[in-house]
Design an enzyme around this catalytic site. Structure first.
Site, PDB file in Angstrom:
ATOM      1  N   GLU A  47      -5.383   3.302   6.444  1.00  0.00           N
ATOM      2  CA  GLU A  47      -5.124   3.375   5.044  1.00  0.00           C
ATOM      3  C   GLU A  47      -5.932   4.231   4.252  1.00  0.00           C
ATOM      4  OE1 GLU A  47      -5.493  -0.917   3.128  1.00  0.00           O
ATOM      5  OE2 GLU A  47      -5.892   0.380   0.955  1.00  0.00           O
ATOM      6  N   SER A  78     -11.281  -1.134   2.833  1.00  0.00           N
ATOM      7  CA  SER A  78     -10.563  -1.113   4.468  1.00  0.00           C
ATOM      8  C   SER A  78      -9.794  -0.276   4.755  1.00  0.00           C
ATOM      9  CB  SER A  78      -9.737  -2.329   4.184  1.00  0.00           C
ATOM     10  OG  SER A  78      -9.716  -3.456   4.289  1.00  0.00           O
ATOM     11  N   ARG A 116       0.820  -0.895   0.245  1.00  0.00           N
ATOM     12  CA  ARG A 116       0.050  -0.185  -0.066  1.00  0.00           C
ATOM     13  C   ARG A 116       0.959   1.475  -0.436  1.00  0.00           C
ATOM     14  NH1 ARG A 116      -2.617  -3.688  -1.072  1.00  0.00           N
ATOM     15  NH2 ARG A 116      -4.373  -4.600   0.140  1.00  0.00           N
TER      16      ARG A 116
END
Ligand SMILES: Cc1cc2nc3c(=O)[nH]c(=O)nc-3n(C[C@H](O)[C@H](O)[C@H](O)COP(=O)(O)OP(=O)(O)OC[C@H]3O[C@@H](n4cnc5c(N)ncnc54)[C@H](O)[C@@H]3O)c2cc1C
Length: 291
Positions: free
Chosen positions: A284, A214, A164
Site C-alpha cells: 500500500e 499498514s 485504496r
C-alpha cells in the site's frame, strides 16, 4: 511568470512519517495554483519526474533521493468550510482536522477517519479508509489540475474509487479542493464513536514508532496482518526496520532504519508469506525513487 522558490537537494526526512530517506533534487512549497502550474511546466521542460507530497504518511523516499521535483502544498492549501451538510476543504487540510470539525458540527460520514494522519488530498488519492468508513463514500466533487494545467472537476463516479484506489493514481492530476456530502448526526454519539476509534488505534497500532501505517493492502484471502503473523514474521528486522510485534501489518522505524531497510523488509515479508500461504501481498505504501 510567477515567482517560485525552488530549493535544491532538499532533505525530505522531516516531511515523511517514517523519518528516513533521501533528498529531493528540487523541492517547492506551493502557495498558489499558478505556482503549481509553473513548477509542473518546469518539470516537463527539464524531462524530470514530478511528485506531489501530502503529509508523507504513506511514502518512503529512497536513500539515494528523488531525481525530480517534489512539491508540497503550503498552508494556503489548508482550509475548510461547512454549509448545512456539505463540507468543502482544500487538499492540504489534515484529514483529522476535517473529521474533528465534522463532529463539532454534528455531521456524520468521516468521523471514524480521525486517526488517519494524512491530508485530504492524500486521502482522496489513496481512498483512505478505517473502521468501515472510506473517504470515497462521501465525495461529491474533486477539483484537480491536470498535466496541461487545466482545472478538472470530477464527480465521485468519475474518480473511479475502489479499495485504496482512485483514478488519481493513474492520471497524475494534483487535487486541490474536495467537496464532501455528510449526513446529520447526533454530536454525542459521533464523539463517542470517534473516541472509540482513536482508542482502538492506540491499543492495536505501534504509534510510538515512526511508520506509514499498514504496509500491505488487504488481500481477498483474508487480512494481511494475520498472514504475516502466521508466517512467523512478527519482530523480524532488517537493519533498523522491524515488523511490529504489536501489529504485524506495520513496519516500524525502530532504530535509525534506512529507506532501503524498509523496502528490503517489505520484500522479505512478501516472499515469506507467498511461500507459507500462497498469497502475494501487495504494497500500500508508495516507494519513491530507486530501490
Ligand atoms: C500511524 C498511521 C496510521 C494510518 N492509518 C491509516 C488508516 O487507517 N487508513 C488508511 O487508509 N491509511 C492510513 N494510513 C496511511 C496514510 O495516512 C493515508 O494513506 C493518507 O491518506 C496519506 O495522506 P498523505 O497526505 O500523507 O499522503 P502522502 O503520503 O504524502 O502521499 C500519498 C500519495 O498521495 C499523493 N497525493 C498526496 N496529496 C495529493 C494531492 N493533493 N493530489 C494528488 N495526489 C496527492 C502523493 O503523490 C502520493 O502518491 C496511516 C498512516 C500512519 C502513519
Amino acid at each position: 511568470m510567477t515567482f517560485v522558490n525552488i530549493q535544491e537537494n532538499y532533505s525530505l526526512r522531516h516531511l515523511i512519517s517514517f523519518k528516513t530517506g533521501g533528498e529531493a533534487r528540487f523541492f517547492v512549497e506551493i502557495e498558489s495554483l499558478e505556482q503549481l502550474i509553473e513548477i509542473k511546466k518546469k518539470a516537463v521542460q527539464q524531462e524530470l519526474p514530478f511528485f506531489l507530497l501530502g503529509r508523507g504518511t504513506n511514502v518512503v523516499v529512497s536513500d539515494k533521493g528523488f531525481n525530480g521535483y517534489v512539491a508540497h502544498l503550503a498552508r494556503s492549501f489548508s482550509d475548510l468550510s461547512i454549509e448545512e451538510t456539505i463540507l468543502k476543504a482544500k487538499a492540504g487540510t489534515p484529514l483529522s482536522r476535517i473529521a474533528r470539525y465534522s463532529v463539532q458540527e454534528s455531521l456524520k460520514g468521516i468521523h471514524l477517519l480521525t486517526g488517519v494522519p494524512g491530508t485530504l488530498g492524500g486521502a482522496v488519492y489513496m481512498n483512505a479508509g478505517a473502521y468501515g468508513q472510506e473517504i470515497s463514500q462521501t465525495i461529491v466533487e474533486v477539483k484537480s489540475l491536470n498535466e496541461e494545467g487545466q482545472i478538472i472537476c470530477r464527480t465521485a463516479a468519475e474518480c473511479e474509487f475502489s479499495y485504496r484506489h482512485s483514478i488519481f493514481q493513474e492520471n497524475k492530476e494534483c487535487i486541490f479542493e474536495v467537496t464532501l456530502q455528510l449526513e446529520e448526526g447526533e454530536q454525542e454519539v459521533l464523539e463517542k464513536e470517534m473516541k472509540a476509534a482513536i482508542q482502538k488505534r492506540i491499543e492495536s497500532q505501534p504509534l510510538n514508532y515512526p511508520s506509514a501505517g499498514s504496509v500491505f493492502k488487504k488481500p481477498a484471502e483474508g487480512s494481511a496482518w494475520a498472514l504475516i503473523e502466521e508466517a512467523g514474521l512478527k519482530g523480524t528486522s532488517i537493519g533498523g526496520a522491524s515488523v511490529s510485534s504489536k501489529h504485524a501489518n506495520f513496519i516500524v522505524n525502530k532504530n535509525n532504519a534506512s529507506a532501503q531497510d524498509i523496502y528490503d523488509l517489505s520484500n522479505l515479508v512478501i516472499e515469506t508469506v507467498l511461500k507459507k500461504s500462497g498469497v502475494k501481498l501487495e504494497r500500500e505504501i508508495i516507494f519513491l525513487g530507486d530501490f
